[in-house]
Write a protein that holds these residues in place. Structure first.
Motif, PDB file in Angstrom:
ATOM      1  N   MET B   1       0.838  -1.203   0.000  1.00 28.80           N
ATOM      2  CA  MET B   1       0.000   0.000   0.000  1.00 28.80           C
ATOM      3  C   MET B   1       0.872   1.252   0.000  1.00 28.80           C
ATOM      4  SD  MET B   1      -0.819   0.765   3.833  1.00 28.80           S
ATOM      5  CE  MET B   1      -0.476   2.342   3.177  1.00 28.80           C
ATOM      6  N   ASN B   2       0.409   2.283   0.674  1.00 28.54           N
ATOM      7  CA  ASN B   2       1.045   3.589   0.513  1.00 28.54           C
ATOM      8  C   ASN B   2       2.389   3.690   1.228  1.00 28.54           C
ATOM      9  OD1 ASN B   2       1.229   5.903   2.335  1.00 28.54           O
ATOM     10  ND2 ASN B   2      -1.016   5.839   2.572  1.00 28.54           N
ATOM     11  N   SER B   3       3.424   3.924   0.440  1.00 29.14           N
ATOM     12  CA  SER B   3       4.778   3.837   0.967  1.00 29.14           C
ATOM     13  C   SER B   3       5.096   5.033   1.871  1.00 29.14           C
ATOM     14  CB  SER B   3       5.785   3.756  -0.168  1.00 29.14           C
ATOM     15  OG  SER B   3       5.832   4.993  -0.842  1.00 29.14           O
ATOM     16  N   ASN B   4       4.373   6.151   1.671  1.00 31.46           N
ATOM     17  CA  ASN B   4       4.465   7.278   2.589  1.00 31.46           C
ATOM     18  C   ASN B   4       4.192   6.851   4.022  1.00 31.46           C
ATOM     19  OD1 ASN B   4       5.177   9.649   1.457  1.00 31.46           O
ATOM     20  ND2 ASN B   4       3.088  10.338   0.986  1.00 31.46           N
ATOM     21  N   PHE B   5       3.114   6.070   4.166  1.00 23.21           N
ATOM     22  CA  PHE B   5       2.701   5.608   5.491  1.00 23.21           C
ATOM     23  C   PHE B   5       3.747   4.672   6.086  1.00 23.21           C
ATOM     24  CE2 PHE B   5       0.418   2.474   8.167  1.00 23.21           C
ATOM     25  CZ  PHE B   5       0.040   3.327   9.183  1.00 23.21           C
ATOM     26  N   ASP B   6       4.209   3.720   5.255  1.00 15.72           N
ATOM     27  CA  ASP B   6       5.228   2.788   5.743  1.00 15.72           C
ATOM     28  C   ASP B   6       6.484   3.534   6.195  1.00 15.72           C
ATOM     29  OD1 ASP B   6       3.505   0.753   5.172  1.00 15.72           O
ATOM     30  OD2 ASP B   6       4.439   0.220   3.259  1.00 15.72           O
ATOM     31  N   ASP B   7       6.882   4.535   5.409  1.00 15.54           N
ATOM     32  CA  ASP B   7       8.055   5.333   5.790  1.00 15.54           C
ATOM     33  C   ASP B   7       7.802   6.073   7.103  1.00 15.54           C
ATOM     34  OD1 ASP B   7       9.320   4.516   3.537  1.00 15.54           O
ATOM     35  OD2 ASP B   7       9.030   6.396   2.409  1.00 15.54           O
ATOM     36  N   PHE B   8       6.600   6.639   7.202  1.00 13.73           N
ATOM     37  CA  PHE B   8       6.244   7.362   8.433  1.00 13.73           C
ATOM     38  C   PHE B   8       6.379   6.453   9.654  1.00 13.73           C
ATOM     39  CE2 PHE B   8       3.099   8.211  11.724  1.00 13.73           C
ATOM     40  CZ  PHE B   8       3.360   9.528  12.041  1.00 13.73           C
ATOM     41  N   VAL B   9       5.805   5.264   9.544  1.00 14.19           N
ATOM     42  CA  VAL B   9       5.842   4.328  10.672  1.00 14.19           C
ATOM     43  C   VAL B   9       7.278   3.956  11.004  1.00 14.19           C
ATOM     44  CG1 VAL B   9       5.245   1.974  11.399  1.00 14.19           C
ATOM     45  CG2 VAL B   9       3.511   3.414  10.311  1.00 14.19           C
ATOM     46  N   LYS B  10       8.020   3.588   9.986  1.00 13.43           N
ATOM     47  CA  LYS B  10       9.394   3.124  10.199  1.00 13.43           C
ATOM     48  C   LYS B  10      10.239   4.214  10.887  1.00 13.43           C
ATOM     49  CE  LYS B  10      13.029   0.665   7.638  1.00 13.43           C
ATOM     50  NZ  LYS B  10      14.131   1.618   7.791  1.00 13.43           N
ATOM     51  N   GLN B  11      10.183   5.412  10.301  1.00 15.37           N
ATOM     52  CA  GLN B  11      10.993   6.515  10.839  1.00 15.37           C
ATOM     53  C   GLN B  11      10.598   6.887  12.260  1.00 15.37           C
ATOM     54  OE1 GLN B  11      10.470   9.674   8.013  1.00 15.37           O
ATOM     55  NE2 GLN B  11      11.574   8.564   6.392  1.00 15.37           N
ATOM     56  N   ASN B  12       9.286   6.935  12.490  1.00 17.86           N
ATOM     57  CA  ASN B  12       8.844   7.424  13.794  1.00 17.86           C
ATOM     58  C   ASN B  12       8.943   6.375  14.884  1.00 17.86           C
ATOM     59  OD1 ASN B  12       7.832  10.350  13.637  1.00 17.86           O
ATOM     60  ND2 ASN B  12       7.091   9.422  11.735  1.00 17.86           N
ATOM     61  N   VAL B  13       8.812   5.103  14.524  1.00 20.65           N
ATOM     62  CA  VAL B  13       9.051   4.056  15.522  1.00 20.65           C
ATOM     63  C   VAL B  13      10.510   4.131  15.969  1.00 20.65           C
ATOM     64  CG1 VAL B  13       9.276   1.557  15.851  1.00 20.65           C
ATOM     65  CG2 VAL B  13       7.185   2.485  14.856  1.00 20.65           C
ATOM     66  N   GLU B  14      11.398   4.360  15.004  1.00 20.70           N
ATOM     67  CA  GLU B  14      12.819   4.468  15.327  1.00 20.70           C
ATOM     68  C   GLU B  14      13.076   5.665  16.252  1.00 20.70           C
ATOM     69  OE1 GLU B  14      15.071   3.304  11.696  1.00 20.70           O
ATOM     70  OE2 GLU B  14      16.487   4.827  12.430  1.00 20.70           O
ATOM     71  N   LEU B  15      12.509   6.811  15.873  1.00 18.92           N
ATOM     72  CA  LEU B  15      12.626   8.018  16.706  1.00 18.92           C
ATOM     73  C   LEU B  15      12.122   7.771  18.124  1.00 18.92           C
ATOM     74  CD1 LEU B  15      11.363  11.168  14.728  1.00 18.92           C
ATOM     75  CD2 LEU B  15      13.615  10.810  15.774  1.00 18.92           C
ATOM     76  N   LEU B  16      10.934   7.158  18.198  1.00 18.23           N
ATOM     77  CA  LEU B  16      10.302   6.892  19.491  1.00 18.23           C
ATOM     78  C   LEU B  16      11.139   5.946  20.341  1.00 18.23           C
ATOM     79  CD1 LEU B  16       6.534   6.359  18.668  1.00 18.23           C
ATOM     80  CD2 LEU B  16       7.412   7.717  20.586  1.00 18.23           C
ATOM     81  N   ASP B  17      11.579   4.854  19.724  1.00 20.08           N
ATOM     82  CA  ASP B  17      12.356   3.865  20.470  1.00 20.08           C
ATOM     83  C   ASP B  17      13.631   4.495  21.033  1.00 20.08           C
ATOM     84  OD1 ASP B  17      10.414   2.071  19.884  1.00 20.08           O
ATOM     85  OD2 ASP B  17      11.589   0.842  18.503  1.00 20.08           O
ATOM     86  N   GLN B  18      14.292   5.279  20.190  1.00 18.06           N
ATOM     87  CA  GLN B  18      15.503   5.980  20.642  1.00 18.06           C
ATOM     88  C   GLN B  18      15.172   6.930  21.789  1.00 18.06           C
ATOM     89  OE1 GLN B  18      17.238   8.182  17.423  1.00 18.06           O
ATOM     90  NE2 GLN B  18      18.010   6.347  16.377  1.00 18.06           N
ATOM     91  N   HIS B  19      14.061   7.631  21.641  1.00 23.71           N
ATOM     92  CA  HIS B  19      13.708   8.630  22.640  1.00 23.71           C
ATOM     93  C   HIS B  19      13.362   7.979  23.976  1.00 23.71           C
ATOM     94  CE1 HIS B  19      12.723  12.712  23.760  1.00 23.71           C
ATOM     95  NE2 HIS B  19      11.647  12.257  24.377  1.00 23.71           N
ATOM     96  N   ILE B  20      12.637   6.867  23.910  1.00 22.55           N
ATOM     97  CA  ILE B  20      12.285   6.147  25.143  1.00 22.55           C
ATOM     98  C   ILE B  20      13.556   5.670  25.848  1.00 22.55           C
ATOM     99  CG2 ILE B  20      11.194   4.027  26.008  1.00 22.55           C
ATOM    100  CD1 ILE B  20       8.968   4.489  23.881  1.00 22.55           C
ATOM    101  N   ASP B  21      14.487   5.110  25.060  1.00 23.80           N
ATOM    102  CA  ASP B  21      15.763   4.683  25.643  1.00 23.80           C
ATOM    103  C   ASP B  21      16.474   5.854  26.314  1.00 23.80           C
ATOM    104  OD1 ASP B  21      15.567   2.040  25.050  1.00 23.80           O
ATOM    105  OD2 ASP B  21      16.832   2.105  23.259  1.00 23.80           O
ATOM    106  N   GLU B  22      16.504   6.990  25.605  1.00 21.34           N
ATOM    107  CA  GLU B  22      17.167   8.181  26.145  1.00 21.34           C
ATOM    108  C   GLU B  22      16.535   8.645  27.451  1.00 21.34           C
ATOM    109  OE1 GLU B  22      18.103  10.471  22.174  1.00 21.34           O
ATOM    110  OE2 GLU B  22      17.698  11.897  23.814  1.00 21.34           O
TER     111      GLU B  22
END
Lengths: 296, 296
Positions: B1-22
């Motif tokens: 499906m829409n690759s914009n959405f997949d990119d959004f999820v991928k990038q923001n999960v990474e951001l979130l995971d890093q932020h939670i660790d921090e």
């Protein structure tokens, strides 16, 4: 002893109890079963030491209780009550009695008790943030309460307590445990009072030092009465700590050693009050002094 | 499906995971065992739907994630994670598996799991109040989160869920249960976004309506995949709800009835987005639309 103090306790317990009832009864969105369970535990005849100390410190600074102050005091009692409900659970201390009545899980079931505890913790933050205090003050109160109650504070102390069932702690370790488990939620009244009524640094430090010492004395006293008082007087199962060979001041220092330690810490409390009186003669410290008689 | 959405999820999960660790690693005052247990559960490969939806709504309003926004998102995930830990306890749903790994009490013990849950709930309020957001915004966020998560919201839903083991609910009762249990914590992203980025009333109502419908669809979908997917894919024990004869949409409406209900609710979600796009054409709604594909 001092009738001023008795009057203070009587009047303010009444004010607090009424205010807590009002906070619950004015919120029509609360699930009625949860409300009933939360009230069962928060109303269960506690001495209200933590909120009373908050009111006493504010009184020493010349501030009388109003709606907002009573709401913060109620939030503190809600957090304390949640911690008792969860501590009493079968997986933790497995206590059947608290303040002379069945514990929450005995009365309502284990799942219900876990949820009632969760709800009391959550409502504390709701109450504080719903006051008419300045937003900056509300933010600072939430931060201070969450820090003192959380994984750097009370909950850490509770974990150390549980882990202590596996081995004997040194006196330093035991003091650290209680600094977190009991001490942090007795330090919060000092922090909260100073957030609502900022004071000069030296005064603030002395008030916090008084409460840190008070918290330590409070816990030693608790360990002592566990072996010297009956279940009926305690309202919880007496002698439980000795039976379990738990880490307590009495088990570590003996009864007379624990009493001596208590006296020394109470003297530090007195010294803090003397220094406060010298530094800020207009402070009325009689009520704070009265709290020390609880522990003698 | 829409690759914009997949990119959004991928990038923001990474951001979130890093932020939670921090957030965890920058706090040296946390008890190390509690930190480890809290991280075990919050890191356990969740889809991060709730914080992602918050970031998606803010993105639709033109706001990109910064430290403060990520901290609020992390707080939301902390509350969600605490609720899973406590729901999984033997006294509640008694689940051994969560996201394909042993549940907290299976891994660390029951007392430890209760405390890790308590600590995650508490730290959520600590994190929000420690951001650099305006004090007014922090107060409103705390009030909103506590209301949604507490005895008027998620915890009330959890109690209704447990009480439902005793009897069969009507469809209206089941919807009310899930409006509280799942819905409130999916409504919070909308409320939080609107607190951080105030909007005109009609837009605000549509965003909240979208999330209310999304929450309902989310729960119906959850009930459907419980019977159609394997334990391996779910990461939790499949078919558990049927075995227990629990109150679920599938048990109440049958599988095809539940699928039909899901489709109807998803259509309402689409309508909300269409109305939003007409009202505020500059809003980028593609990512919010993407979330609906989760549920198809």
């Amino acid at each position: 002893m001092n009738s001023n103090f008795d009057d203070f306790v009587k009047q303010n317990v009444e004010l607090l109890d009424q205010h807590i009832d009002e906070l619950f009864d004015s919120d029509s969105t609360l699930n009625t079963d949860l409300k009933m369970m939360m009230k069962y535990s928060i109303d269960a005849g506690g001495k209200r030491v933590r909120p009373l100390v908050l009111l006493a410190i504010l009184k020493a600074f010349g501030k009388t209780p109003n709606y907002d102050i009573l709401t913060v005091a109620a939030a503190l009692e809600a957090v304390h009550t949640y911690s008792l409900i969860h501590d009493d659970l079968p997986a933790m201390d497995n206590d059947d009695l608290r303040r002379g009545r069945p514990t929450s899980h005995k009365k309502f079931g284990e799942a219900e008790a876990i949820l009632a505890g969760d709800a009391l913790l959550t409502v504390a933050f709701q109450w504080i943030s719903s006051t008419n205090l300045k937003d900056r003050i509300k933010s600072e109160l939430v931060l201070s309460l969450a820090s003192d109650a959380g994984a750097s504070g009370m909950i850490a102390g509770q974990l150390l307590d549980i882990q202590g069932n596996q081995r004997h702690y040194s006196l330093a370790e035991l003091k650290h445990l209680h600094h977190l488990k009991t001490g942090k939620m007795l330090l919060f009244p000092a922090e909260a009072a100073l957030i609502m009524k900022p004071s000069k640094l030296q005064v603030a430090e002395l008030v916090k030092d008084f409460m840190a010492n008070f918290g330590l004395a409070f816990q030693i006293h608790d360990d002592i009465i566990d072996v010297t008082e009956s279940t009926a007087i305690l309202g919880k199962t007496a002698g439980k700590d000795v039976d379990l060979n738990k880490n307590t001041y009495v088990n570590l220092l003996g009864l007379s050693g624990a009493k001596e330690e208590l006296n020394q810490v109470l003297q530090k409390c007195e010294q803090d009050l003397t220094s406060l009186g010298e530094l800020q003669p207009e402070m009325d410290l009689m009520i704070l002094e009265g709290f020390l008689t609880y522990l003698k």
